[in-house]
Design a protein around this motif. Sequence first.
Motif, mmCIF file in Angstrom:
data_model
loop_
_atom_site.group_PDB
_atom_site.id
_atom_site.type_symbol
_atom_site.label_atom_id
_atom_site.label_comp_id
_atom_site.label_asym_id
_atom_site.label_seq_id
_atom_site.Cartn_x
_atom_site.Cartn_y
_atom_site.Cartn_z
ATOM 1 N N PRO A 77 0.725 -1.192 -0.076
ATOM 2 C CA PRO A 77 -0.170 -0.023 -0.157
ATOM 3 C C PRO A 77 0.745 1.287 -0.052
ATOM 4 O O PRO A 77 0.541 2.269 -0.789
ATOM 5 C CB PRO A 77 -0.702 -0.182 1.424
ATOM 6 C CG PRO A 77 -0.870 -1.686 1.565
ATOM 7 C CD PRO A 77 0.399 -2.140 1.067
ATOM 8 N N ALA A 78 2.042 1.324 0.769
ATOM 9 C CA ALA A 78 2.491 2.456 0.707
ATOM 10 C C ALA A 78 3.467 2.604 -0.402
ATOM 11 O O ALA A 78 3.914 3.593 -1.016
ATOM 12 C CB ALA A 78 3.884 2.348 1.736
ATOM 13 N N ALA A 79 3.729 1.473 -1.191
ATOM 14 C CA ALA A 79 4.511 1.690 -2.348
ATOM 15 C C ALA A 79 3.688 2.075 -3.324
ATOM 16 O O ALA A 79 4.030 2.835 -4.288
ATOM 17 C CB ALA A 79 4.812 0.126 -3.175
ATOM 18 N N GLU A 80 2.294 1.769 -3.392
ATOM 19 C CA GLU A 80 1.009 2.297 -4.304
ATOM 20 C C GLU A 80 1.124 3.961 -4.272
ATOM 21 O O GLU A 80 0.836 4.484 -5.250
ATOM 22 C CB GLU A 80 -0.215 1.481 -4.027
ATOM 23 C CG GLU A 80 -1.231 2.048 -5.019
ATOM 24 C CD GLU A 80 -0.982 1.488 -6.774
ATOM 25 O OE1 GLU A 80 -1.566 2.166 -7.461
ATOM 26 O OE2 GLU A 80 0.071 0.913 -6.665
ATOM 27 N N LEU A 81 0.982 4.230 -2.983
ATOM 28 C CA LEU A 81 1.042 5.658 -2.675
ATOM 29 C C LEU A 81 2.143 6.496 -3.282
ATOM 30 O O LEU A 81 1.943 7.338 -3.918
ATOM 31 C CB LEU A 81 1.047 5.809 -1.056
ATOM 32 C CG LEU A 81 0.647 7.238 -0.481
ATOM 33 C CD1 LEU A 81 -0.420 7.926 -1.402
ATOM 34 C CD2 LEU A 81 0.696 7.364 0.880
ATOM 35 N N VAL A 82 3.542 5.710 -2.938
ATOM 36 C CA VAL A 82 4.485 6.668 -3.655
ATOM 37 C C VAL A 82 4.517 6.491 -5.002
ATOM 38 O O VAL A 82 4.945 7.584 -5.855
ATOM 39 C CB VAL A 82 5.654 5.890 -3.238
ATOM 40 C CG1 VAL A 82 7.101 6.210 -3.933
ATOM 41 C CG2 VAL A 82 6.227 6.064 -1.513
ATOM 42 N N LEU A 83 4.111 5.618 -5.787
ATOM 43 C CA LEU A 83 4.029 5.374 -7.268
ATOM 44 C C LEU A 83 2.806 6.408 -7.679
ATOM 45 O O LEU A 83 3.255 7.047 -8.826
ATOM 46 C CB LEU A 83 3.483 3.966 -7.563
ATOM 47 C CG LEU A 83 3.278 3.716 -9.053
ATOM 48 C CD1 LEU A 83 4.452 4.005 -9.803
ATOM 49 C CD2 LEU A 83 2.879 2.271 -9.440
ATOM 50 N N ARG A 84 1.857 6.533 -7.216
ATOM 51 C CA ARG A 84 0.790 7.516 -7.569
ATOM 52 C C ARG A 84 1.382 8.987 -7.395
ATOM 53 O O ARG A 84 1.064 9.954 -8.299
ATOM 54 C CB ARG A 84 -0.362 7.333 -6.762
ATOM 55 C CG ARG A 84 -1.346 6.252 -7.134
ATOM 56 C CD ARG A 84 -2.831 6.016 -6.537
ATOM 57 N NE ARG A 84 -3.305 4.939 -6.957
ATOM 58 C CZ ARG A 84 -3.857 4.914 -8.166
ATOM 59 N NH1 ARG A 84 -3.910 5.813 -9.061
ATOM 60 N NH2 ARG A 84 -4.334 3.722 -8.599
ATOM 61 N N LEU A 85 2.202 9.225 -6.247
ATOM 62 C CA LEU A 85 2.745 10.620 -6.079
ATOM 63 C C LEU A 85 3.878 10.859 -7.183
ATOM 64 O O LEU A 85 3.841 11.960 -7.784
ATOM 65 C CB LEU A 85 3.359 10.717 -4.735
ATOM 66 C CG LEU A 85 3.847 11.988 -4.381
ATOM 67 C CD1 LEU A 85 2.902 13.035 -4.562
ATOM 68 C CD2 LEU A 85 4.591 11.900 -3.152
ATOM 69 N N ALA A 86 4.603 9.674 -7.587
ATOM 70 C CA ALA A 86 5.358 9.968 -8.619
ATOM 71 C C ALA A 86 4.735 10.220 -9.995
ATOM 72 O O ALA A 86 5.578 11.109 -10.802
ATOM 73 C CB ALA A 86 6.464 8.635 -8.597
ATOM 74 N N GLU A 87 4.004 9.615 -10.284
ATOM 75 C CA GLU A 87 2.899 9.900 -11.553
ATOM 76 C C GLU A 87 2.547 11.348 -11.507
ATOM 77 O O GLU A 87 2.661 12.014 -12.662
ATOM 78 C CB GLU A 87 1.798 8.762 -11.297
ATOM 79 C CG GLU A 87 2.228 7.308 -11.980
ATOM 80 C CD GLU A 87 2.709 7.299 -13.304
ATOM 81 O OE1 GLU A 87 2.276 7.838 -14.215
ATOM 82 O OE2 GLU A 87 3.861 6.681 -13.412
#
Length: 377
Positions: free
Chosen positions: A214-224
């Motif tokens: 879940p944290a990785a998904e959050l970081v990925l969306r922020l990076a996007e």
Amino acid sequence: MTPARLIRHMLLWIVVWLFFRYVNFGLYVSDSELVVNTLTAVTFVQTIGLFYLFGYWVYPRYLYRFRFLWFSLFVLLTYYFIYLSSYLTTFFLQQTSPDKDPASLSQVEQSWALIQPVGVFGCFTSISVAFWNLNNFSYVILLLGGKLVKDLFMSRTRTLLIERDAIDLERTNLALERDNLMLELNLLKSQVNPHFLFNALNSIYARVVDVNEPAAELVLRLAELMRYNLYEANVPQIDLADEIAYIENYLSLEKIRHASMVDVIFSADGDFTGHPIAPLLLIAFVENAFKHSLGAGPQSAYILVDTQLQDDTFYFTVQNSLPQQPQQPAAKKSGGIGLVNVQKRLTLLYPERYTLDVRQTATSYTTVLQLQLGSTN
């Protein structure tokens, strides 16, 4: 010619006619009504014709363009035309004059006695006849002199206005250049940290993807989101589908941030691919909704984002709840500076191609954007 200008000219010629008839010829020519009326009519017609010929054709075409040779030629021809018409008029009128006594010749007969011996070219061969003809030319000279002074004054006024506008334009251009330089400088400054953060987010994602999904998904969306801002939004137009995807990413992040505080509802209807739109045009509406929907305390807040595309018409609706407890009287400021700037962009980029409807009640704030888009298909 405007109606007001036409009236001024008509009044001028009425005054000139009255002067010729009752002063110039009425007082100083002791002769029959035929003689007085004929001299008045001839002089009046000459004056009107030469005024408009010189004032509105010869002056602009030759004098104001410094073509003095042609201008002098027109003056010479006009001088001779005045003499010839006066010569022929005097020849006709002296035959009708009732007074034939040499001891008491009428003015017409005196004029004929002056010009008859020198003939039709007497204005060039006799000094006395030349001055006599110049006297007949004097009224036209006075009127044209007034026209010349007026034109010079108006020309100078226009020149001053043009110079003032040029100075204002130069100042505006200098201000724009200064602002552009500041924007470029600020852009260069702002690009350092975002690039660093974007790369750092990718590194963090690589480290936590196997540990905390879940944290990785959050970081990925922020990076996007950052990638879109840095690399895709630096163009005049972007595909509407990409802009909608950016909105969805932003909503996903906000859902995670405010999971227990706000209910986020998103809907999309239509094929958004192939329709260009200015980048980052819609996000301000969504940011504004989150900014003003939160803070309701125990009450549940909600945000509704609805996107629809019908033919080339795009509908973007954002609605958010408003806090129920009493607040400072800032409800009408819910739009904020962001929405003001968006509306300015819409006016510049899509003039007469959009409508923006803002509605506010005691419990909700709604913005509805209707935008006419083109198609790249």
